[in-house]
Design an enzyme around this catalytic site. Structure first.
Site, PDB file in Angstrom:
ATOM      1  N   LYS A  81      -3.288   3.682 -12.182  1.00  0.00           N
ATOM      2  CA  LYS A  81      -2.026   4.234 -11.653  1.00  0.00           C
ATOM      3  C   LYS A  81      -0.903   4.013 -12.657  1.00  0.00           C
ATOM      4  CE  LYS A  81      -2.725   1.534  -8.262  1.00  0.00           C
ATOM      5  NZ  LYS A  81      -2.684   0.709  -7.032  1.00  0.00           N
TER       6      LYS A  81
ATOM      7  N   THR B 181       9.197   0.564  -2.064  1.00  0.00           N
ATOM      8  CA  THR B 181       7.895   0.883  -2.670  1.00  0.00           C
ATOM      9  C   THR B 181       6.863  -0.209  -2.409  1.00  0.00           C
ATOM     10  OG1 THR B 181       8.595  -0.150  -4.714  1.00  0.00           O
ATOM     11  CG2 THR B 181       8.919   2.227  -4.560  1.00  0.00           C
TER      12      THR B 181
ATOM     13  N   GLY C 263       3.959  -2.056  -1.093  1.00  0.00           N
ATOM     14  CA  GLY C 263       2.774  -1.621  -0.340  1.00  0.00           C
ATOM     15  C   GLY C 263       2.251  -0.255  -0.733  1.00  0.00           C
ATOM     16  N   THR C 264       2.857   0.369  -1.765  1.00  0.00           N
ATOM     17  CA  THR C 264       2.358   1.712  -2.137  1.00  0.00           C
ATOM     18  C   THR C 264       0.930   1.647  -2.694  1.00  0.00           C
ATOM     19  OG1 THR C 264       3.636   1.449  -4.159  1.00  0.00           O
ATOM     20  CG2 THR C 264       4.493   3.007  -2.571  1.00  0.00           C
ATOM     21  N   GLY C 265       0.603   0.553  -3.429  1.00  0.00           N
ATOM     22  CA  GLY C 265      -0.752   0.417  -3.978  1.00  0.00           C
ATOM     23  C   GLY C 265      -1.779   0.296  -2.853  1.00  0.00           C
ATOM     24  N   CYS C 266      -1.479  -0.591  -1.898  1.00  0.00           N
ATOM     25  CA  CYS C 266      -2.392  -0.778  -0.750  1.00  0.00           C
ATOM     26  C   CYS C 266      -2.525   0.534   0.016  1.00  0.00           C
ATOM     27  CB  CYS C 266      -1.844  -1.815   0.226  1.00  0.00           C
ATOM     28  SG  CYS C 266      -1.337  -3.350  -0.536  1.00  0.00           S
TER      29      CYS C 266
END
Ligand SMILES: Cc1ncc(COP(=O)(O)OP(=O)(O)O)c(N)n1
Ligand SMILES: Cc1nc(C(=O)O)sc1CCOP(=O)(O)O
Ligand SMILES: [Mg+2]
Length: 517
Positions: free
Chosen positions: A198, A232, A234-237
């Site tokens: 990412k 932003t 928690g965007t990865g989870c």
């Protein structure tokens, strides 16, 4: 008290078996840490899957104390209870895809690996959560090493950000597209089917928000538009959970990544002005696509006082006076109607539905409940507040099962036995009449005031009187009303008048004194 009249045995146990058969949900098991702030980790995973219509179960790897400023504490889940969570879910619940987040120790990784060997699933998504968005370190290098060697060989996709890609690939930094490609190749060699690096924080602003998907042969790039926001966390989870959710539905990985990116983009847009917490790492709003339940639901459950001035429409009358039913409903509500029933004896289903949608829009604006006469299908399709059923319509018990507990069900009754049955079957109120002869309903039996009062005296449900009631006799109906008589229902007294609002006001004025004593 009346709204509790639904018998206890009307519930899910009465739903036909076929419903549960056909409603198997795609299922993601999230193996991740709990975030007390609710923005990332397990909480993000459950919300993201829920928003995408996928069931999400949970095996918690650690309890973290976090908020929008950072991570304040971490407690790793004891190994025996972690193993038990996995065993409980995997042995019973037909998990489609396992999605991992924070895996804090090598023991936790080992337990997960051996459970996955005992209970194989269709997909494994590994989000290598090594560093929180606040910069806090969540695991050790030893754990990262274990992740590469023990878990990545089983993974369908691994989703590192730039920092995580650097740790997993052993590169000192990953900050350009070329670095991302090199890191993806190194990580791919650990054995996952796909690597998604990412690029949210790429140095070159023109390349920012490019994610690279690598399958061992080809790089696919996914572009997003940067959204200026602090929310932003928690965007990865969330991205990894969305990929898992799409995979659980049977979507192939490149399409799953595309769908997940689309969801993140929309969530960021809808979260950018949300204010939660004092720190710089606010959460996402996952449920942007859902109307708030409390807003689509009636603001209050049925109240007996809703029956006070009950307007029952008649499109024949309204046509004669050259107005649509929606206009007539608006005027009746303006004049003081407390509930509206759409009664269409001749209309085609499609016309009835359209009319109902227009009338509900009008009624919702004023918070006045609107029910549909006879037609449960129309009531359900247009999201009305309930239905009014006659003795020869669909049985009340079945209607209650289909409508659920929050909707209003009224039943026409001419005898005490009918009222008792309506009560037992889960009605909210009964309509009793004809109190007087009426021209509006053909061949209607008149029960008179005595008949009405006899029913009211025996009724466990609130009653509304109907049939031939108007501004001249309303007083007689209500003067000595039994306590269960909560209002009058009228058709021609409102809708066979040139000005509905005025006629409603006059009637409302006549009856008001009987409800304030
Ligand atoms: C409030 C209220 N009470 C009674 C009726 C009559 O219902 P029903 O007996 O089913 O006759 P139709 O209205 O369907 O002709 C009612 N509609 N509303
Ligand atoms: C729809 C209906 N139901 C009745 C019953 O006795 O159950 S009387 C009726 C018609 C009421 O119309 P109006 O107010 O114009 O007399
Ligand atoms: Mg009916």
């Amino acid at each position: 008290m009346y709204s509790l009249a639904v018998p206890a045995n009307i519930g899910l146990s009465l739903l036909p078996a076929a419903v549960s058969e056909s409603c198997r949900k795609p299922h993601v098991l999230s193996v991740s840490g709990s975030d007390s702030g609710g923005g990332a980790g397990m909480q993000a995973d459950i919300k993201a899957c829920g928003a995408l219509g996928v069931y999400c179960s949970a095996a918690i790897t650690a309890i973290t104390a976090q908020n929008t400023t950072g991570v304040q504490g971490i407690q790793v889940t004891p190994e025996n209870i972690f193993a038990m969570q996995l065993q409980s879910v995997l042995s019973d619940m037909e998990v489609d895809v396992v999605k991992t987040g924070m895996l804090p120790t090598v023991q936790i990784i080992d337990i997960l690996r051996s459970q996955l060997e005992s209970y194989p699933v269709k997909g494994l998504v590994v989000d290598p959560v090594l560093i929180a968005s606040s910069g806090d370190c969540l695991t050790s290098h030893e754990v990262a090493d274990m992740l590469c060697k023990r878990l990545l060989p089983l993974a369908d996709i691994v989703t590192p950000n730039l920092t995580e890609a650097a740790v997993l690939s052993g590169k000192s930094r990953v900050c350009t597209l070329l670095d991302m490609q090199e890191a993806a190749k190194i990580i791919k060699d650990f054995g996952p089917r796909y690597v998604l690096v990412k690029g949210g924080h790429l140095q070159d602003i023109s390349e920012a928000n490019v994610d690279l998907l690598y399958d061992g042969e080809t790089f696919y790039d996914f572009h997003g538009t940067r959204v200026e926001t602090l929310n932003t966390h928690g965007t990865g989870c969330t991205l990894a959970s969305c990929i898992a959710a799409e995979m659980a539905k049977g979507v192939q990985i490149p399409e799953a990544v595309k769908a997940a990116k689309g969801y993140i983009q929309a969530a960021l847009e809808h979260s950018k002005n949300m204010k939660i917490g004092k720190g710089p790492h606010g959460p996402l709003n996952h449920f942007f696509a859902f109307p708030e339940y409390s807003k689509i639901r009636r603001h209050h459950l049925f109240k007996a006082s809703d029956l006070r001035l009950y307007a029952v429409t008649d499109s024949g009358m309204n046509k004669r006076w050259q107005r649509s039913t929606a206009e007539a409903v608006r005027s009746a509500i303006e004049g003081g109607a407390t509930i509206v029933q759409l009664r269409e004896k001749e209309a085609e289903s499609s016309d009835f539905f359209k009319e109902a949608v227009a009338c509900i829009e009008v009624a919702r604006k004023s918070g006045v409940p609107l029910v549909i006469n006879d037609r449960l299908d129309i009531a359900m399709a247009c999201g009305a507040d309930g239905v009014h059923l006659g003795q020869s319509d669909l049985p009340v018990r079945e209607a209650r099962m289909l409508l659920g507990l929050d909707k209003i069900i009224g039943v026409s009754c001419k005898t005490v036995e009918q009222v008792q049955k309506a009560y037992e079957d889960g009605a909210n109120y009964v309509g009793c009449g004809g109190v007087y002869p009426t021209n509006t309903k053909r061949n209607n039996r008149t029960i008179g005031l005595e008949g009405l009062y006899a029913i009211c005296s025996a009724s466990p449900l609130p009653v509304v009187a109907i049939g031939g009631i108007n501004e001249f006799n309303a007083e007689e109906v209500l003067r000595d009303r039994p306590s269960t008589l909560h209002g009058i229902a009228v058709v021609s007294a409102l809708f066979d008048k040139p000005v509905v609002c005025k006629a409603t006001q006059v009637l409302a004025g006549k009856i008001s004194e009987f409800f304030h004593r």
